[in-house]
Design a protein around this motif. Structure first.
Motif, PDB file in Angstrom:
ATOM      1  N   ASP A   9       2.601  12.427 -13.996  1.00 57.50           N
ATOM      2  CA  ASP A   9       3.716  11.748 -13.046  1.00 57.50           C
ATOM      3  C   ASP A   9       3.511  11.696 -11.520  1.00 57.50           C
ATOM      4  N   ALA A  10       2.871  13.020 -11.265  1.00 57.67           N
ATOM      5  CA  ALA A  10       2.717  12.805  -9.827  1.00 57.67           C
ATOM      6  C   ALA A  10       1.656  11.636  -9.370  1.00 57.67           C
ATOM      7  N   LEU A  11       0.723  11.484 -10.168  1.00 61.48           N
ATOM      8  CA  LEU A  11      -0.296  10.401  -9.948  1.00 61.48           C
ATOM      9  C   LEU A  11       0.353   9.191 -10.096  1.00 61.48           C
ATOM     10  N   THR A  12       1.273   8.894 -11.156  1.00 64.82           N
ATOM     11  CA  THR A  12       1.985   7.716 -11.253  1.00 64.82           C
ATOM     12  C   THR A  12       2.840   7.542  -9.951  1.00 64.82           C
ATOM     13  N   TYR A  13       3.545   8.439  -9.729  1.00 59.93           N
ATOM     14  CA  TYR A  13       4.334   8.328  -8.398  1.00 59.93           C
ATOM     15  C   TYR A  13       3.629   7.690  -7.207  1.00 59.93           C
ATOM     16  N   CYS A  14       2.492   8.484  -6.979  1.00 57.11           N
ATOM     17  CA  CYS A  14       1.769   8.294  -5.717  1.00 57.11           C
ATOM     18  C   CYS A  14       1.433   6.499  -5.871  1.00 57.11           C
ATOM     19  N   ASP A  15       0.806   6.347  -6.915  1.00 58.82           N
ATOM     20  CA  ASP A  15       0.453   4.921  -7.143  1.00 58.82           C
ATOM     21  C   ASP A  15       1.357   3.711  -7.093  1.00 58.82           C
ATOM     22  N   MET A  16       2.620   4.173  -7.543  1.00 55.46           N
ATOM     23  CA  MET A  16       3.624   3.257  -7.873  1.00 55.46           C
ATOM     24  C   MET A  16       4.567   3.385  -6.464  1.00 55.46           C
ATOM     25  N   THR A  17       4.427   4.331  -5.579  1.00 59.24           N
ATOM     26  CA  THR A  17       5.084   4.156  -4.043  1.00 59.24           C
ATOM     27  C   THR A  17       4.056   3.965  -3.063  1.00 59.24           C
ATOM     28  N   THR A  18       3.123   3.189  -3.519  1.00 55.28           N
ATOM     29  CA  THR A  18       2.142   2.760  -2.365  1.00 55.28           C
ATOM     30  C   THR A  18       1.812   1.312  -2.610  1.00 55.28           C
ATOM     31  N   SER A  19       1.911   0.333  -1.655  1.00 63.69           N
ATOM     32  CA  SER A  19       1.794  -1.154  -1.943  1.00 63.69           C
ATOM     33  C   SER A  19       0.220  -1.278  -2.186  1.00 63.69           C
ATOM     34  N   SER A  20      -0.143  -2.729  -2.498  1.00 68.48           N
ATOM     35  CA  SER A  20      -1.373  -3.184  -2.512  1.00 68.48           C
ATOM     36  C   SER A  20      -2.238  -2.942  -1.178  1.00 68.48           C
ATOM     37  N   THR A  21      -1.496  -2.803  -0.025  1.00 68.46           N
ATOM     38  CA  THR A  21      -2.256  -2.767   1.258  1.00 68.46           C
ATOM     39  C   THR A  21      -2.282  -1.277   1.659  1.00 68.46           C
ATOM     40  N   GLY A  22      -1.753  -0.321   1.007  1.00 65.39           N
ATOM     41  CA  GLY A  22      -1.688   1.063   1.268  1.00 65.39           C
ATOM     42  C   GLY A  22      -0.493   1.605   2.158  1.00 65.39           C
ATOM     43  N   THR A  23       0.493   0.821   2.170  1.00 65.48           N
ATOM     44  CA  THR A  23       1.697   1.219   2.975  1.00 65.48           C
ATOM     45  C   THR A  23       2.720   1.836   1.996  1.00 65.48           C
ATOM     46  N   ARG A  24       3.563   2.631   2.474  1.00 69.92           N
ATOM     47  CA  ARG A  24       4.496   3.329   1.640  1.00 69.92           C
ATOM     48  C   ARG A  24       5.603   2.338   0.902  1.00 69.92           C
ATOM     49  N   THR A  25       5.975   2.437  -0.140  1.00 68.08           N
ATOM     50  CA  THR A  25       7.002   1.257  -0.620  1.00 68.08           C
ATOM     51  C   THR A  25       7.984   2.101  -1.696  1.00 68.08           C
ATOM     52  N   THR A  26       8.590   1.277  -2.343  1.00 64.62           N
ATOM     53  CA  THR A  26       9.392   1.907  -3.556  1.00 64.62           C
ATOM     54  C   THR A  26       9.051   1.424  -4.713  1.00 64.62           C
ATOM     55  N   LEU A  27       9.506   1.808  -5.760  1.00 69.64           N
ATOM     56  CA  LEU A  27       8.974   1.374  -7.106  1.00 69.64           C
ATOM     57  C   LEU A  27       9.390   0.113  -7.367  1.00 69.64           C
ATOM     58  N   THR A  28      10.566  -0.204  -6.842  1.00 69.91           N
ATOM     59  CA  THR A  28      11.017  -1.591  -7.075  1.00 69.91           C
ATOM     60  C   THR A  28      10.310  -2.673  -6.478  1.00 69.91           C
ATOM     61  N   SER A  29      10.047  -2.257  -5.315  1.00 71.13           N
ATOM     62  CA  SER A  29       9.047  -3.302  -4.494  1.00 71.13           C
ATOM     63  C   SER A  29       7.626  -3.353  -5.056  1.00 71.13           C
ATOM     64  N   ARG A  30       7.229  -2.257  -5.614  1.00 69.16           N
ATOM     65  CA  ARG A  30       5.797  -2.438  -6.109  1.00 69.16           C
ATOM     66  C   ARG A  30       5.615  -3.109  -7.281  1.00 69.16           C
ATOM     67  N   LEU A  31       6.895  -3.198  -8.096  1.00 64.35           N
ATOM     68  CA  LEU A  31       6.820  -3.844  -9.366  1.00 64.35           C
ATOM     69  C   LEU A  31       7.147  -5.206  -9.062  1.00 64.35           C
ATOM     70  N   VAL A  32       7.847  -5.587  -8.075  1.00 63.80           N
ATOM     71  CA  VAL A  32       8.009  -7.075  -7.633  1.00 63.80           C
ATOM     72  C   VAL A  32       6.801  -7.721  -6.931  1.00 63.80           C
ATOM     73  N   GLU A  33       5.791  -6.990  -6.417  1.00 61.33           N
ATOM     74  CA  GLU A  33       4.685  -7.169  -5.652  1.00 61.33           C
ATOM     75  C   GLU A  33       3.459  -7.280  -6.742  1.00 61.33           C
ATOM     76  N   ILE A  34       3.586  -6.617  -8.004  1.00 64.96           N
ATOM     77  CA  ILE A  34       2.706  -6.695  -9.103  1.00 64.96           C
ATOM     78  C   ILE A  34       3.025  -7.828  -9.802  1.00 64.96           C
ATOM     79  N   GLU A  35       4.394  -8.114 -10.151  1.00 58.63           N
ATOM     80  CA  GLU A  35       4.785  -9.309 -10.837  1.00 58.63           C
ATOM     81  C   GLU A  35       4.254 -10.770 -10.029  1.00 58.63           C
ATOM     82  N   ALA A  36       4.494 -10.587  -8.785  1.00 58.49           N
ATOM     83  CA  ALA A  36       3.993 -11.845  -8.077  1.00 58.49           C
ATOM     84  C   ALA A  36       2.605 -12.089  -8.146  1.00 58.49           C
TER      85      ALA A  36
END
Ligand SMILES: [Fe+2]
Length: 195
Positions: free
Chosen positions: A120-147
């Motif tokens: 869970d902790a690893l998933t948390y870190c992956d899913m709250t870090t953007s594709s460029t390495g900045t902090r993000t939220t799960l929702t924003s990360r999912l939007v980014e991946i979908e796009a």
């Protein structure tokens, strides 16, 4: 064999050096893992941080075998005798959904899932870090991946989007349970910083 953080960081750097954003993302994920590593027991912390550095090494062309980065990264780590890291990388961020959609579930079955709190902790870190390495939220990360995958006409991109949809409740659960652990640590008044 307990992994050293320096070894994991150097290995990831070498394998991902030509992969631009992927490298920046991985550095962000590792930074986050270091920051929150106290959410898992002390013995698990080196594994969490090392796995954060190594979770995407399967994107390196030199490691490409199945085309599924989770399995290709895991196979490399297994070959090096890093079995626990192989298992963490194989299953990172609910990989089972993508692996199943791509018809490779039998290959993932070769890797036993790790402790839930570490996964869970690893998933948390992956899913709250953007594709460029900045902090993000799960929702924003999912939007980014979908796009990113939504723009592609590749069949694999379509499969990744299907898998993402299926994994969503599990990703949310992993992020929320790790957030609860972070808040509990903060509330306990521990003097170690939780940045
Ligand atoms: Fe990642």
């Amino acid at each position: 064999m307990v992994p050293t953080i320096a070894w994991a960081a150097e290995s990831a750097e070498e394998l991902l050096k030509d992969l631009g954003n992927r490298r920046a993302h991985v550095q962000g994920v590792a930074k986050r893992a270091i920051e929150i590593s106290r959410v898992v027991p002390p013995d698990d912390r080196p594994y969490l941080v090392a796995a954060a550095y190594l979770h995407d090494i399967g994107y390196a062309a030199v490691l490409r075998r199945t085309g599924l980065h989770q399995l290709d990264g895991a196979a490399h780590l297994r070959q090096l005798g890093r079995e626990r890291l192989a298992r963490l990388v194989a299953h990172h961020s609910e990989a089972r959904f993508e692996v199943e959609v791509r018809g490779a579930g039998h290959l993932l079955a070769d890797y036993e899932p790790d402790e839930q709190s570490v996964r869970d902790a690893l998933t948390y870190c992956d899913m709250t870090t953007s594709s460029t390495g900045t902090r993000t939220t799960l929702t924003s990360r999912l939007v980014e991946i979908e796009a990113r995958y939504g723009e592609s006409s590749e069949p694999a991109a379509r499969q990744i989007l299907v898998a993402l949809e299926r994994s969503l409740p599990h990703l949310k659960k992993a992020v929320e349970s790790t957030e609860r652990r972070i808040h509990a640590l903060l509330a306990s008044g521990s003097r170690e910083p939780m940045r």
